[in-house]
Write a protein that holds these residues in place. Sequence first.
Motif, PDB file in Angstrom:
ATOM      1  N   LEU A  64      33.740  63.127  19.393  1.00 18.35           N
ATOM      2  CA  LEU A  64      32.419  62.679  18.959  1.00 18.35           C
ATOM      3  C   LEU A  64      31.680  63.710  18.110  1.00 18.35           C
ATOM      4  N   ALA A  65      32.360  64.800  17.744  1.00 17.09           N
ATOM      5  CA  ALA A  65      31.770  65.865  16.923  1.00 17.09           C
ATOM      6  C   ALA A  65      30.502  66.421  17.567  1.00 17.09           C
ATOM      7  N   LEU A  66      30.606  66.765  18.827  1.00 19.53           N
ATOM      8  CA  LEU A  66      29.495  67.368  19.551  1.00 19.53           C
ATOM      9  C   LEU A  66      29.809  68.833  19.804  1.00 19.53           C
ATOM     10  N   PRO A  67      28.865  69.699  19.915  1.00 20.97           N
ATOM     11  CA  PRO A  67      27.435  69.441  19.844  1.00 20.97           C
ATOM     12  C   PRO A  67      26.996  69.128  18.419  1.00 20.97           C
ATOM     13  N   ASP A  68      25.875  68.445  18.335  1.00 22.85           N
ATOM     14  CA  ASP A  68      25.344  68.101  17.027  1.00 22.85           C
ATOM     15  C   ASP A  68      25.032  69.372  16.241  1.00 22.85           C
ATOM     16  N   PRO A  69      25.152  69.320  14.925  1.00 18.26           N
ATOM     17  CA  PRO A  69      24.914  70.523  14.110  1.00 18.26           C
ATOM     18  C   PRO A  69      23.546  71.166  14.361  1.00 18.26           C
ATOM     19  N   CYS A  70      22.547  70.366  14.672  1.00 17.18           N
ATOM     20  CA  CYS A  70      21.220  70.948  14.908  1.00 17.18           C
ATOM     21  C   CYS A  70      21.106  71.589  16.288  1.00 17.18           C
ATOM     22  N   LEU A  71      22.161  71.514  17.089  1.00 13.81           N
ATOM     23  CA  LEU A  71      22.151  72.135  18.415  1.00 13.81           C
ATOM     24  C   LEU A  71      23.100  73.322  18.536  1.00 13.81           C
ATOM     25  N   PHE A  72      23.706  73.750  17.418  1.00 10.26           N
ATOM     26  CA  PHE A  72      24.566  74.924  17.472  1.00 10.26           C
ATOM     27  C   PHE A  72      23.753  76.124  17.932  1.00 10.26           C
ATOM     28  N   GLY A  73      24.303  76.862  18.867  1.00 13.34           N
ATOM     29  CA  GLY A  73      23.620  78.047  19.380  1.00 13.34           C
ATOM     30  C   GLY A  73      22.670  77.760  20.529  1.00 13.34           C
ATOM     31  N   VAL A  74      22.423  76.493  20.844  1.00 12.47           N
ATOM     32  CA  VAL A  74      21.548  76.133  21.951  1.00 12.47           C
ATOM     33  C   VAL A  74      22.418  75.936  23.190  1.00 12.47           C
ATOM     34  N   ALA A  75      22.131  76.703  24.238  1.00 13.39           N
ATOM     35  CA  ALA A  75      22.915  76.605  25.472  1.00 13.39           C
ATOM     36  C   ALA A  75      22.603  75.287  26.173  1.00 13.39           C
ATOM     37  N   GLN A  76      23.654  74.567  26.576  1.00 14.65           N
ATOM     38  CA  GLN A  76      23.482  73.311  27.287  1.00 14.65           C
ATOM     39  C   GLN A  76      24.290  73.337  28.579  1.00 14.65           C
ATOM     40  N   SER A  77      23.717  72.744  29.629  1.00 17.51           N
ATOM     41  CA  SER A  77      24.449  72.651  30.893  1.00 17.51           C
ATOM     42  C   SER A  77      25.502  71.556  30.763  1.00 17.51           C
ATOM     43  N   VAL A  78      26.394  71.509  31.730  1.00 17.45           N
ATOM     44  CA  VAL A  78      27.429  70.474  31.724  1.00 17.45           C
ATOM     45  C   VAL A  78      26.775  69.094  31.778  1.00 17.45           C
ATOM     46  N   ARG A  79      25.741  68.951  32.577  1.00 19.97           N
ATOM     47  CA  ARG A  79      25.048  67.661  32.675  1.00 19.97           C
ATOM     48  C   ARG A  79      24.469  67.247  31.329  1.00 19.97           C
TER      49      ARG A  79
END
Length: 191
Positions: A64-79
């Motif tokens: 699905l090409a995730l994470p979205d380009p505008c979210l590169f560098g933003v830490a995300q939890s598994v949830r």
Amino acid sequence: MTALADQLRLLLPPVSYDGTAPLLSAAIEAEANALTQSDVQAEAVYSAIFADSGMGLADWERVLALPDPCLFGVAQSVRQRVQAVVSKLQARGGQSKSFFIALAKSLGYDITITTFRPARAGIARAGDAIYGGDWNYAWRVNAPAVTVSYAVAGMSAAGDPLAAWGNKSLECRLSQMKPAESILLFGYGDN
């Protein structure tokens, strides 16, 4: 001896074979182990079919090409990552308020949407905003001032924060999905 091996022994014709014979017993144990292993692998494949299970998350993100380009560098939890996958799978496209509210809900946000209309004679009252020009194409997403995503047992991994704040994923996804001619505004807190 395993329960599956005992069941396999019961399938042998009682007169022709002795299920306790050493070579036959070893062969039955090997077959039982192979069947158990294939059952475990089949269960893992079945779980990975459903994106909301969190199994195969890296593969879902790759497809699905995730994470979205505008979210590169933003830490995300598994949830949050699982929510992004499910959101992208469910988002078939749309331009209605209900579509964008459901899209935000799939990401874990409760929003409302405000649209703007130019003032019209007979409808507008004294003191109402005029909203001329580009306001015809503007709409505002109203979200709480602080949206907290809490860790959930079974959907969190080691190293994930117990809580995460921020609206970056909401802004990113809605900006990608908005109609091209529209102007998307974000309002947080009391609007």
